[in-house]
Design a protein around this motif. Structure first.
Motif, PDB file in Angstrom:
ATOM      1  N   ALA A   1      -6.901  44.961 -17.976  1.00  0.00           N
ATOM      2  CA  ALA A   1      -7.389  45.095 -16.606  1.00  0.00           C
ATOM      3  C   ALA A   1      -6.236  45.239 -15.617  1.00  0.00           C
ATOM      4  CB  ALA A   1      -8.233  43.871 -16.242  1.00  0.00           C
ATOM      5  N   GLN A   2      -5.023  44.916 -16.063  1.00  0.00           N
ATOM      6  CA  GLN A   2      -3.842  44.918 -15.200  1.00  0.00           C
ATOM      7  C   GLN A   2      -2.691  45.523 -16.002  1.00  0.00           C
ATOM      8  OE1 GLN A   2      -1.064  41.438 -13.462  1.00  0.00           O
ATOM      9  NE2 GLN A   2      -3.232  41.021 -13.377  1.00  0.00           N
TER      10      GLN A   2
ATOM     11  N   TYR B   1      -8.019  41.696 -13.247  1.00  0.00           N
ATOM     12  CA  TYR B   1      -7.737  42.815 -12.343  1.00  0.00           C
ATOM     13  C   TYR B   1      -6.847  42.349 -11.194  1.00  0.00           C
ATOM     14  CZ  TYR B   1     -11.326  45.461 -14.798  1.00  0.00           C
ATOM     15  OH  TYR B   1     -12.052  46.111 -15.755  1.00  0.00           O
TER      16      TYR B   1
ATOM     17  N   CYS C   1     -11.831  39.837 -16.487  1.00  0.00           N
ATOM     18  CA  CYS C   1     -12.452  40.785 -17.409  1.00  0.00           C
ATOM     19  C   CYS C   1     -12.676  40.058 -18.729  1.00  0.00           C
ATOM     20  CB  CYS C   1     -11.549  42.007 -17.588  1.00  0.00           C
ATOM     21  SG  CYS C   1     -12.206  43.230 -18.718  1.00  0.00           S
TER      22      CYS C   1
END
Length: 159
Positions: free
Chosen positions: A129-130, A87, A93
């Motif tokens: 997550a990104q 993240y 994650c």
């Protein structure tokens, strides 16, 4: 529960000292008064040999809840770390760190550190997550590789 957590973390620390993977670093932080804080560890995850992350020694913080090992630790790279499964805050994650997925009280600090090292070079496309890193990884692998090389350069070996 904190006494259970402290006992387990003391055991984890002893086990890590006896048997940790080469190149890895993990140690509880010291408080302002110089006491050992077993609930927060400073770590370094080396990029595995022969991977695009080789040469990097990425700092990581492990924060353990008072309910540990019933609940997993949180692992964080520096904020803004470039990876599809990290993240923007730096939080990793990974299924073995998720209470509702792969976490089991028997999972060790060593297993988590090795799992994170594996995740660096093998992102999980099913758990982004990104968005920037995820989109680049899935659509333009050459650009992703260049960006990873930039990231590796930010985290040279410790002197």
């Amino acid at each position: 529960m904190a006494s259970v957590a402290l006992a387990r973390l003391g055991e984890e620390r002893r086990n890590w000292r006896r048997d940790h993977p080469p190149g890895f670093f993990a140690r509880p932080e010291k408080t302002a008064s110089g006491e050992t804080n077993l609930f927060r560890w400073r770590c370094s995850i080396p990029g595995a040999r022969g991977t695009r992350w080789e040469g990097a020694f990425v700092p990581l913080t492990m924060e353990f809840p008072r309910e540990y090992p019933a609940k997993p630790m949180k692992c964080k790279f520096p904020a803004g770390f470039y990876h599809p499964n990290v993240y923007p805050s730096g939080t990793v994650c990974l299924s073995i760190l998720n209470e509702d997925e792969g976490w089991r009280p028997s999972v060790t600090v060593k297993q988590v550190a090795l799992g994170i090292q594996e995740l660096l070079d093998n992102p999980n496309e099913k758990s982004p997550a990104q968005s920037d890193a995820y989109v680049t990884y899935t659509t333009d692998r050459a650009k992703y590789e260049r960006r990873v090389r930039e990231e590796v350069a930010k985290y040279p070996p410790p002197e």
